[in-house]
Design an enzyme around this catalytic site. Structure first.
Site, PDB file in Angstrom:
ATOM      1  N   HIS A 147       0.857  -1.187   0.000  1.00 38.63           N
ATOM      2  CA  HIS A 147       0.000   0.000   0.000  1.00 38.63           C
ATOM      3  C   HIS A 147       0.886   1.227   0.000  1.00 38.63           C
ATOM      4  CE1 HIS A 147      -3.762  -2.105   0.591  1.00 38.63           C
ATOM      5  NE2 HIS A 147      -3.154  -2.882   1.479  1.00 38.63           N
ATOM      6  N   CYS A 189      -0.809   1.862  -5.063  1.00 36.56           N
ATOM      7  CA  CYS A 189      -1.517   3.072  -5.453  1.00 36.56           C
ATOM      8  C   CYS A 189      -0.494   4.177  -5.688  1.00 36.56           C
ATOM      9  CB  CYS A 189      -2.487   3.498  -4.355  1.00 36.56           C
ATOM     10  SG  CYS A 189      -3.736   2.256  -4.042  1.00 36.56           S
TER      11      CYS A 189
END
Lengths: 395, 565
Positions: A147, A189
């Site tokens: 992440h 991301c």
């Protein structure tokens, strides 16, 4: 006509130069990192294990793959298929298998350890399997997933690595000639922000999504209960598994990056070429197996060749050396026997190979425990005296 | 400024009190004592901040950076300090010549050599030897010559014996394969006349010597400048590519792999002792070695690897050359012992199953190959035992049967360690390797110094402990020692010194505590300091400002009456 010929000659020459340049790297290393733990991040570990399976299939041995897994999904109590990890709902390939070598696991996967791994600033007693032993001739593949956000990637819910630190780590690797060419891949991301600060040459970087874009998972397995793979990794793997079928594949990085389909990936993957000498046109020519496979140009020895340095010549020279040593050993032992009768058990060879010795337990320290106890007692006594004196005087 | 009620009160407060006294109750004027106390309190706070807080903050957040001789390090990297030279000393013994004749021969030969040499860093120096004892092959000395690191004076690279032989038409030479000696035979009528300036014998000797060292010259030139001139550059760069990176200690791992239950044991200890230790001993001044061995039964090929094919013509099972890279089953064969600190060289002895014996490489019936920078493989096809159940491998490999395998491994070891292929004398080749390694290490330690210097400059957030500074100074002193040893022609000492320099340079670069993961962007710093500095800093600053204002006002007030009086 003449110009055509000269043009084609030039082209040929260029090709030749390109060939000699590509033939330069001598070994391949892969650093595969997942940075998130916990069951709902199953897909990140599956991403990394899929890549691991691919590079191993294309010939990089375990000793040259550094695998960092912060959690053990196979043994998670919520895993409906204990002992296995799948990256696809069809569950055709068990990624965990019976032969995977995890080099850094659980809480060993930290920013510090990752940077230490890249720059090799490790303790002397860290085994070689946990080190990146690449050199000036090594092509290195670095794959990261987890992440992340704008210019950072979270490690283990506790810390994060910044794009600056990653760039500095690669900068130090280049300074110390720890890679020849480096392919950096990241699936997270806002992944493309992670390679914006790179400054060292010979790096090709690619990421799954632009700034302010999420990187999505591909699909979930209803029986496992969570998403099993990320989109970008899924399509990269699809290319690697269906197109790059053998270690001799001639497909290049250009083909790999051209296979990105934004409508399928649901984000805009990015590629950074500017650090690579020759930029995009040159970088596209690198084959996929330059990074995902292993070079092994074996050299068969011709037993009949007689040029200098060939097997036959060397054998003759070595045989002479061996003969000489045997003669010398005999003389030596003869001298030994003549001079001293009682030293018969001395090794007759003057070359000392390490003899096997059984090692018994040894004391860790050799200071006396009584001295320490005495010191402790006197300290306690002194403290007590001060306390007593204090309470007496303070009354 | 008309009211003289209180000197201490600020004019503004006075004005306020006079203008608003009618409507508002004025707080009682501060006593001078209270103002003094307030001043002291504020001063005390600021004193603590300036004299205690600030130094502690400075001390705890600053990064210790030991002083490094940056300029010197960069100069080493640029090659400004040391230009490595390789003067080789060659002794020439002429037992059958007059002193004047031999001197003339030497002079003319040296002259021819100097004319032939186009690479200035590497040159040969001839020296006459008169006593006949040196001309007899002194084996002990020759073997130890490269092992004796503390030997004074230049080493003797080569001994040339010039002997006359009847019945020769032109001179011929003979190189001893196990010593550092070259015999040159000449027809008796070839003794150079003092009048001739370029006798054929000198030309012959010079050409021979030049030929002996041409590969070494090319290799050193390649290392020093990065490009080759003259000699077969392709073969040199290929050799440098496949040879291992230099390490102080190499780990040799000998493995016996077989797909079946036999052979299950081998006479490895004697084989290593007999066939390998002479070579390892000869390598002792260059590197150290540790050895381990293993036997792995039921070792199968990887499922991806193409299986061997039976070739009717050869009457043998064959592996294609392009499939050899898949021969080693890296996934399943335990080949990565990861013991110790040095890199591992793997030597694999593969005994094929009786049903696939004999196994050879298809193209040239070779039974061994080298995997660059990794190790070597040897296919051993032992004579099969036949009994009622069929053919089987012998259960035990004697050290005689291991002889070809270990001889090949020795050859592979030589290749993997980067030993040059010429001249055809092992001691000479090892001497060459000593010089080549010394040059390599000198350059690599210098470039590490440069890297460290650039790193220090480019990453100001990285700490540099004192141990790094001491390692750097050790490296630099050993580098200059290496350079001067090279100039004196003491190559073993140079290599020993270069090894220390390399080790220390690596240690300083890979210092554990120099991990740069302390980069924070400026907004992070603000985020860290603001919660702390906001609540504390605002009252402190405001009170300081007020106090300063009051003092300025008071000084003005003091001045104003003085001026009006």
């Amino acid at each position: 006509m003449i110009s055509l010929v000269s043009r084609s000659l030039q082209l040929l020459l260029l090709l030749l130069i390109a060939c000699t340049a590509t033939a330069e790297h001598t070994s391949n290393w892969a650093v595969l990192v997942s940075t998130s733990r916990f069951w709902f991040n199953y897909r990140h570990l599956a991403n990394v294990l899929s890549l691991y399976r691919t590079v191993k299939r294309l010939g990089i041995p375990d000793s040259q793959i550094i695998l960092m897994l912060p959690d053990d999904m196979a043994c998670n109590p919520r895993n409906a298929f204990p002992g296995t990890v799948y990256s696809n709902a069809d569950r055709a390939v068990d990624l965990y298998g019976d032969n995977i070598e995890v080099d850094y696991r659980g809480y060993e996967v930290t920013v510090e350890n990752f940077i230490r791994l890249l720059t090799d600033r490790l303790d002397e007693d860290v085994p070689r399997s946990k080190r990146l032993g690449s050199d000036a001739g090594s092509n290195v593949l670095v794959y990261m997933t987890g992440h992340g956000g704008d210019q950072f990637l979270k490690f283990q819910d506790a810390e994060e690595i910044g794009a600056w630190d990653l760039a500095d780590a690669f900068g130090q690797m280049w300074e110390k000639k720890r890679y020849h060419e480096l392919l950096f891949m990241i699936d997270t991301c806002q992944a493309n922000t992670m390679y914006t600060h790179f400054y060292s040459p010979n790096i090709v970087a690619t990421g799954s999504s632009e700034l302010d874009q999420s990187s999505y998972s591909h699909h979930a397995d209803n029986d496992v209960g969570v998403a099993v793979i990320d989109r970008w990794t899924y399509y990269v793997l699809e290319f690697l598994e269906t197109q790059v079928t053998s270690a001799n594949s001639k497909l290049n990085l250009g083909d790999l990056f051209d296979s990105y389909d934004e409508s399928k990936i649901h984000s805009q993957p990015g590629v950074r070429w500017d650090l690579f000498p020759g930029g995009e046109p040159e970088g596209r020519l690198r084959t996929v197996v330059d990074f995902f496979g292993n070079v092994q140009n074996v050299e068969v020895e011709n037993a009949n060749a007689t040029e200098p340095g060939s097997l036959k010549e060397d054998l003759a020279e070595i045989a002479k050396l061996v003969e000489k040593w045997q003669r010398r050993d005999e003389e030596y032992s003869a001298i030994l026997n003549n001079s001293t009768q009682q030293t018969e058990n001395r090794p007759s060879s003057s070359v000392h190979l390490n003899q096997k010795k059984t090692v018994g337990p040894t004391r860790m320290t050799d200071e006396s425990s009584w001295g320490k106890r005495l010191v402790g007692l006197s300290v306690i006594g002194a403290c007590t005296a001060i306390w007593v004196a204090g309470s007496y005087l303070g009354r | 400024m008309t009211n003289k009620k209180g000197d201490q009160e600020s004019p503004k407060a006075l004005a306020n009190s006079t203008s608003q006294s009618a409507t508002q109750r004025v707080p009682p004027p501060e006593t001078s004592e209270a103002i003094h106390t307030r001043f002291r309190v504020i001063a005390a706070f600021w004193a603590v901040i300036i004299f205690l807080g600030f130094p502690i903050w400075w001390k705890t957040t600053s990064i210790y950076r030991a002083h490094l001789p940056i300029q010197e390090m960069v100069d080493w990297d640029d090659g400004k300090i040391c230009r490595p030279v390789f003067p080789l000393e060659i002794h020439v013994a002429t037992p059958q010549m007059q002193i004047s004749e031999s001197q003339h021969l030497l002079r003319t030969t040296q002259h021819t050599l100097d004319d032939l040499n186009e690479f200035a860093a590497h040159h040969l120096r001839l020296k006459p030897v008169n006593d006949t004892s040196a001309s007899t092959p002194d084996e002990e000395h020759n073997v130890d010559a490269i092992g004796n690191a503390v030997e004074e004076g230049a080493e003797i690279a080569l001994t040339v014996r010039v002997l006359s032989q009847e019945g020769l038409v032109s001179p011929r030479s003979e190189l001893h394969a196990d010593t550092t000696q070259l015999d040159v035979f000449y027809p008796p009528n070839h003794v150079p006349l003092p009048s001739s300036s370029n006798p054929p014998l000198s030309a012959f000797i010079a050409k021979e010597l030049q030929g002996l060292y041409s590969e070494e010259k090319a290799t050193i030139g390649h290392i020093l400048s990065g490009e080759t001139a003259g000699f077969d550059s392709e073969s040199i760069s290929r050799r440098l590519r496949r040879s291992m990176k230099y390490a102080d200690t190499y780990h040799l791992s000998f493995s016996l792999f077989t797909p079946g239950p036999a052979p299950s044991s081998w006479d490895i200890e004697n084989a290593v002792k007999e066939y390998l230790s002479p070579l390892l001993h000869a390598f002792a001044p260059i590197s150290n070695f540790t050895i381990d061995t293993q036997v792995q039964l039921y070792a199968t090929f990887s499922p991806m690897a193409p299986p061997p094919v039976y070739d009717e013509g050869e009457a043998a099972w064959t592996l294609r050359k392009e499939d050899l890279s898949a021969f080693i089953n890296a996934a399943e064969w335990p080949l990565n012992p990861s013991i110790g600190s040095g890199p591992t060289l793997n030597f694999i002895l593969y005994v094929p199953a009786p049903s696939q014996s004999p196994l050879v490489v298809k193209e040239n019936r070779a039974s061994s190959w080298i995997v660059p920078q990794w190790g070597g493989v040897y296919l051993l096809n032992p004579t099969l035992l036949t009994d009622q159940s069929g053919q089987s491998n012998p259960p035990y490999l004697t050290h005689e049967s291991l002889r070809p395998a270990f001889m090949t491994f020795s050859h592979q070891l030589l290749t993997l360690l980067g030993t040059p292929t010429t001249p055809a004398s092992l001691p000479l080749r090892l001497q060459t390797l000593t010089r080549v390694r010394a040059a390599t290490l000198l350059l690599s330690a210098s470039s590490t110094m440069g890297s460290l210097a650039r790193l220090t400059e480019s990453l100001p957030s990285i700490p540099i402990p004192a141990t790094v500074a001491s390692s750097v100074s050790t490296t630099l002193s050993h580098l200059s020692a290496t350079c001067s040893y090279l100039r004196d022609g003491r190559f073993a000492a140079a290599l020993a010194s270069a090894r220390v320099a390399e080790t220390e340079a690596e240690r300083s670069f890979f210092e554990k505590s120099m991990v740069g993961q302390v980069y924070f962007p400026d907004e992070h710093k603000v985020a860290v300091y603001l919660p702390l500095l906001g609540p504390i800093g605002v009252p402190l600053l405001v009170s300081l400002l007020k106090e300063v204002k009051r003092m300025i006002a008071r000084r003005k007030a003091n001045k104003a009456p003085a001026a009006s009086n």
